[in-house]
Design a protein around this motif. Structure first.
Motif, short mmCIF file in Angstrom:
data_model
loop_
_atom_site.label_atom_id
_atom_site.label_comp_id
_atom_site.label_asym_id
_atom_site.label_seq_id
_atom_site.Cartn_x
_atom_site.Cartn_y
_atom_site.Cartn_z
N PHE A 134 93.43 14.23 19.07
CA PHE A 134 93.20 12.68 18.60
C PHE A 134 91.97 13.44 17.95
O PHE A 134 90.98 13.35 18.24
N LEU A 135 92.54 12.73 16.62
CA LEU A 135 91.78 12.76 15.28
C LEU A 135 91.33 11.97 14.43
O LEU A 135 91.95 10.93 14.60
N VAL A 136 89.51 11.26 14.49
CA VAL A 136 89.48 10.84 14.13
C VAL A 136 88.96 10.44 12.81
O VAL A 136 88.20 11.25 12.52
N ASP A 137 89.60 10.12 11.52
CA ASP A 137 89.19 10.26 9.98
C ASP A 137 87.88 9.22 9.98
O ASP A 137 89.26 7.97 8.97
N THR A 138 87.52 9.47 9.51
CA THR A 138 86.37 8.49 8.91
C THR A 138 86.14 8.21 7.79
O THR A 138 85.57 7.39 7.08
N GLU A 139 87.20 8.68 6.80
CA GLU A 139 86.82 8.28 5.77
C GLU A 139 88.06 8.10 4.66
O GLU A 139 88.18 7.65 3.63
N ARG A 158 95.57 19.37 10.59
CA ARG A 158 94.57 19.80 9.53
C ARG A 158 93.04 19.75 10.41
O ARG A 158 91.59 19.88 9.28
N ILE A 159 93.35 19.75 12.05
CA ILE A 159 92.05 20.78 12.54
C ILE A 159 91.44 21.84 11.78
O ILE A 159 89.89 22.91 11.70
N ALA A 160 92.40 23.02 11.79
CA ALA A 160 92.23 24.15 11.11
C ALA A 160 91.62 23.98 9.64
O ALA A 160 90.80 25.12 9.21
#
Lengths: 186, 284
Positions: B81-86, B255-257
């Motif tokens: 799971f990836l959360v993008d706070t931007e 995205r993580i990469a």
């Protein structure tokens, strides 16, 4: 045969003990087999069917695809819109009952679904569907607050109305009077 | 008769003990032996069953995560799971989606959004984003001039590799599924709240409707039928991303990469699987 009688008499306490041990052991195993769920240990120290139970839960939050099965026109209207990422359910609610009705209507011609023009407050509640046109709908995302990303469109209603030359702070009452519906543009 | 027996016994063993002492010693030996046998029988009765269960479990999945059955492990997806706070705008759509999807009672959250405000004077303020968004809420306005940096941080279960909540569960209710989801068996849960206290991220709560512990499941039921979790589906700005991290072609892997990501409270060694973009060290 005297020695057998003597043996039994002298070892009676041992037989009692043996019986107690066997009985309690069997009781323990019986209770244990009753208390451990059948699928316990299939994947690890837990009930494997718990996952099956969990996976069987319905998906209640409907993605746009469900709505677009029937409302293709809205899909086309929104295809190029900035707000394509805003889901149908955000403005219209889950409409679970509406979907059930619509699916029935699609299968059999005896069932009909009331047209949108007939919707009133009660009806909307009944089918769990609504049309939200108040400012809060837009401001849920666009209200100007500290914390938002720099490049996100923030609206201060009072400022915006003044800029646009509106006479009264409550006129126009909703954003939709200027900003359209499904293809809402800036 | 017994006296005679004891006597003969004594003679056979060729010990130099007298009848009285010998009897006591024999009784002691007998008690010792019988207790050993009893304990032994009980242990044996217990062992074959558990050993059987355990070995089954290990081949099927228990040890599989640690490399038990290679064939299965190959095909088993690894989720992240990836959360993008931007990107997060604090609209609260994910909160409503989650509540609806999972019947979360009012007042509890399986996922929530925090607002971090770093003021120019060095202080940090953390607020809870209202579910309906900021419009119409009575949240006090913050003067943008005094703010150095601010962002929204969505929180949810980290589905830790080595989950503390799992370790403290006294009944077989808290478990990790073969797919790596940290889940709760509500039928087995006794609602003792140990796990609620053990979770360093505070994601667990007692659901008073079910009487069991409750938390984010990453929408296990949706994922198992190839749907996205409800919060991911609901997010209008794509701040939440869910997918397979073992597949280098998936969006989340790319995205993580590409961008640096962090996890929360890494020093605790729980191996959290929710990765964050754009948070500072104050976020825990």
């Amino acid at each position: 045969m005297n020695w057998i009688r003597a043996f039994v008499r002298d070892t009676r306490h041992l037989w009692t003990l043996l019986f107690l041990v066997v009985a309690s052991g069997a009781g323990f195993l019986f209770v244990r087999s009753k208390m451990i769920p059948e699928s316990f240990g299939q994947y690890g120290p837990y009930r494997a069917t718990a996952m099956t139970d969990l996976a069987a839960l319905p998906s209640r939050f409907q993605a746009d695809a469900t709505c677009l099965e029937c409302h293709e026109d809205v899909g086309e209207e929104r295809a190029e819109a900035v707000h394509i990422t805003v889901r149908c359910v955000h403005c219209h609610g889950l409409g679970e009952e509406h979907i059930v009705q619509a699916r029935k209507a699609a299968e059999s011609s005896d069932v009909s679904i009331d047209p949108a023009s007939d919707w009133d407050g009660d009806f909307m509640t009944k089918i769990d569907l609504y049309i939200t046109k108040d400012r809060a709908t837009c401001l849920a995302c666009h209200e100007s607050v500290v914390g938002m990303p720099e490049d996100f469109q923030k609206i201060d209603v009072a400022e915006h109305l003044e800029e646009m030359g509106a006479g009264e702070p409550e006129d126009p009452e909703t954003c939709f009077e200027c900003h359209g519906g499904h293809d809402t543009a800036p | 008769m017994s006296e005679k027996n004891d006597h003969s016994n004594c003679q056979c063993n060729d010990s130099n003990c007298a009848g009285e002492v010998d009897e006591v010693e024999l009784r002691r030996q007998f008690l010792h032996k019988i207790s050993t046998i009893t304990m032994g029988t009980m242990t044996l009765a217990l062992f074959p069953a558990t050993a059987g269960d355990g070995s089954d479990g290990e081949t099927a999945g228990g040890a599989d995560l640690a490399g038990g059955n290679p064939a299965d492990k190959e095909s088993r997806p690894v989720y992240g799971f990836l959360v993008d706070t931007e990107k997060c705008i604090g609209a609260g759509k994910c909160l409503t989606a989650c509540r609806v999807e999972n019947n979360v009672p009012e007042g509890n959250y399986r996922t929530w959004v925090e607002r971090y405000i770093h003021f120019k004077d060095g202080t940090v303020q953390v607020d809870l984003v209202p579910e309906e968004g900021f419009a119409g809420s009575n949240m006090p306005k913050v003067d943008p001039e005094s703010v150095d940096r601010s962002y929204f941080v969505p929180k949810l279960c980290n589905h830790c590799e080595d989950a503390p909540c799992n370790q403290v569960c006294p009944v077989p209710a808290s478990y990790k599924s073969p797919e790596g989801f940290e889940l709760i068996d509500t039928d087995q849960c006794v609602g003792c709240s140990y796990c609620v206290q053990a979770c360093p991220y505070g994601v667990r709560f007692i659901n008073h409707d079910t009487g069991a512990a409750d938390k984010c499941t990453w929408c296990y039921h949706r994922v198992m039928r190839d749907e996205q979790p409800a919060c991911v589906e609901a997010c209008p700005v794509g701040a939440r991303l869910f997918g397979r991290v073992d597949d280098p072609e998936s969006e989340i892997s790319k995205r993580i990469a590409k961008i640096p990501t962090q996890v929360l409270k890494e020093h605790l060694g729980t191996g959290p699987k929710v990765r964050y973009v754009g948070i500072s060290e104050e976020v825990t």
